[in-house]
Design a protein around this motif. Sequence first.
Motif, PDB file in Angstrom:
ATOM      1  N   THR A  75       0.871  -1.176   0.000  1.00  0.00           N
ATOM      2  CA  THR A  75       0.000   0.000   0.000  1.00  0.00           C
ATOM      3  C   THR A  75       0.907   1.224   0.000  1.00  0.00           C
ATOM      4  O   THR A  75       2.101   1.113   0.297  1.00  0.00           O
ATOM      5  CB  THR A  75      -0.883   0.046   1.263  1.00  0.00           C
ATOM      6  OG1 THR A  75      -0.034   0.260   2.402  1.00  0.00           O
ATOM      7  CG2 THR A  75      -1.697  -1.232   1.422  1.00  0.00           C
ATOM      8  N   LEU A  76       0.369   2.382  -0.292  1.00  0.00           N
ATOM      9  CA  LEU A  76       1.175   3.598  -0.343  1.00  0.00           C
ATOM     10  C   LEU A  76       1.875   3.855   0.986  1.00  0.00           C
ATOM     11  O   LEU A  76       3.088   4.087   1.019  1.00  0.00           O
ATOM     12  CB  LEU A  76       0.303   4.803  -0.725  1.00  0.00           C
ATOM     13  CG  LEU A  76       1.047   6.139  -0.812  1.00  0.00           C
ATOM     14  CD1 LEU A  76       2.084   6.117  -1.925  1.00  0.00           C
ATOM     15  CD2 LEU A  76       0.066   7.284  -1.008  1.00  0.00           C
ATOM     16  N   PHE A  77       1.146   3.796   2.078  1.00  0.00           N
ATOM     17  CA  PHE A  77       1.736   4.112   3.377  1.00  0.00           C
ATOM     18  C   PHE A  77       2.763   3.063   3.807  1.00  0.00           C
ATOM     19  O   PHE A  77       3.818   3.403   4.345  1.00  0.00           O
ATOM     20  CB  PHE A  77       0.641   4.277   4.434  1.00  0.00           C
ATOM     21  CG  PHE A  77      -0.277   5.433   4.139  1.00  0.00           C
ATOM     22  CD1 PHE A  77       0.216   6.722   4.011  1.00  0.00           C
ATOM     23  CD2 PHE A  77      -1.632   5.235   3.980  1.00  0.00           C
ATOM     24  CE1 PHE A  77      -0.621   7.794   3.736  1.00  0.00           C
ATOM     25  CE2 PHE A  77      -2.482   6.298   3.709  1.00  0.00           C
ATOM     26  CZ  PHE A  77      -1.974   7.587   3.578  1.00  0.00           C
ATOM     27  N   ASP A  78       2.484   1.795   3.566  1.00  0.00           N
ATOM     28  CA  ASP A  78       3.452   0.743   3.889  1.00  0.00           C
ATOM     29  C   ASP A  78       4.708   0.891   3.038  1.00  0.00           C
ATOM     30  O   ASP A  78       5.823   0.674   3.516  1.00  0.00           O
ATOM     31  CB  ASP A  78       2.850  -0.646   3.668  1.00  0.00           C
ATOM     32  CG  ASP A  78       1.807  -1.001   4.716  1.00  0.00           C
ATOM     33  OD1 ASP A  78       1.764  -0.340   5.778  1.00  0.00           O
ATOM     34  OD2 ASP A  78       1.016  -1.939   4.470  1.00  0.00           O
ATOM     35  N   PHE A  79       4.528   1.272   1.770  1.00  0.00           N
ATOM     36  CA  PHE A  79       5.668   1.450   0.881  1.00  0.00           C
ATOM     37  C   PHE A  79       6.548   2.605   1.351  1.00  0.00           C
ATOM     38  O   PHE A  79       7.777   2.482   1.397  1.00  0.00           O
ATOM     39  CB  PHE A  79       5.199   1.687  -0.554  1.00  0.00           C
ATOM     40  CG  PHE A  79       6.327   1.930  -1.508  1.00  0.00           C
ATOM     41  CD1 PHE A  79       7.157   0.894  -1.897  1.00  0.00           C
ATOM     42  CD2 PHE A  79       6.575   3.205  -1.995  1.00  0.00           C
ATOM     43  CE1 PHE A  79       8.210   1.115  -2.764  1.00  0.00           C
ATOM     44  CE2 PHE A  79       7.626   3.439  -2.864  1.00  0.00           C
ATOM     45  CZ  PHE A  79       8.450   2.392  -3.247  1.00  0.00           C
ATOM     46  N   ILE A  80       5.947   3.719   1.696  1.00  0.00           N
ATOM     47  CA  ILE A  80       6.729   4.866   2.181  1.00  0.00           C
ATOM     48  C   ILE A  80       7.523   4.464   3.413  1.00  0.00           C
ATOM     49  O   ILE A  80       8.723   4.756   3.520  1.00  0.00           O
ATOM     50  CB  ILE A  80       5.808   6.077   2.467  1.00  0.00           C
ATOM     51  CG1 ILE A  80       5.254   6.636   1.148  1.00  0.00           C
ATOM     52  CG2 ILE A  80       6.558   7.156   3.253  1.00  0.00           C
ATOM     53  CD1 ILE A  80       4.161   7.691   1.317  1.00  0.00           C
ATOM     54  N   ALA A 122      -4.949   4.632  -3.159  1.00  0.00           N
ATOM     55  CA  ALA A 122      -5.179   5.247  -1.853  1.00  0.00           C
ATOM     56  C   ALA A 122      -6.207   6.374  -1.963  1.00  0.00           C
ATOM     57  O   ALA A 122      -7.046   6.532  -1.070  1.00  0.00           O
ATOM     58  CB  ALA A 122      -3.865   5.777  -1.280  1.00  0.00           C
ATOM     59  N   ARG A 123      -6.142   7.148  -3.054  1.00  0.00           N
ATOM     60  CA  ARG A 123      -7.149   8.205  -3.267  1.00  0.00           C
ATOM     61  C   ARG A 123      -8.534   7.591  -3.391  1.00  0.00           C
ATOM     62  O   ARG A 123      -9.493   8.058  -2.783  1.00  0.00           O
ATOM     63  CB  ARG A 123      -6.838   8.979  -4.553  1.00  0.00           C
ATOM     64  CG  ARG A 123      -5.996  10.176  -4.357  1.00  0.00           C
ATOM     65  CD  ARG A 123      -6.090  11.049  -5.607  1.00  0.00           C
ATOM     66  NE  ARG A 123      -4.781  11.487  -5.999  1.00  0.00           N
ATOM     67  CZ  ARG A 123      -4.132  11.103  -7.097  1.00  0.00           C
ATOM     68  NH1 ARG A 123      -4.662  10.279  -7.950  1.00  0.00           N
ATOM     69  NH2 ARG A 123      -2.944  11.573  -7.354  1.00  0.00           N
TER      70      ARG A 123
END
Length: 174
Positions: A75-80, A122-123
């Motif tokens: 996911t975006l947050f996990d990737f960051i 995510a959006r």
Amino acid sequence: MTPRADAERNRAAILAAATEAFAEHGPAATTEKVAIRAGVAVGTVFRHFPTKDALLVAIMKESLHGLSRRAAESTLFDFIAAVVDEAVRTRTVVTALAAPTLDVGDALRSLTDEIERLLTKARDAGEVRSDVRVDEVMALLTAAAQAAQQGGWSEDLRRRTLAVIFRGLAPWGS
């Protein structure tokens, strides 16, 4: 072992050794030290990578492709968070993300495309504001990775910094 298999093994050993050397010493890492770590002659390094920049480009492309694979499964947050964690372990991430002078365009575009996909997802899920753009996420990712690499990056600072980034990406009022 065929000569081709031996050459592939040497190339992989050189890339692994160079990744370690650049993680420890940054751009000051020498080709000679890379050869010693890889267990090959300096000439073998230059046969595969005619210049130090060519070796660095190969490392960056490999790192960017690895990040793209990781993004595809995240996911975006996990990737960051994973990229920031990786930056603490190696300088390769930061160099790869902020490498305007190195010819890593295709690999960087591939990573940017994966991040765009994560951002869109995510959006669509309402986890990220609709006005957030991929270049902003890349800038945040690069800055966070650079900060993580500077040292003194405790688990508490990591957690708080990521919380600020994630709140900034979240829809207003969340």
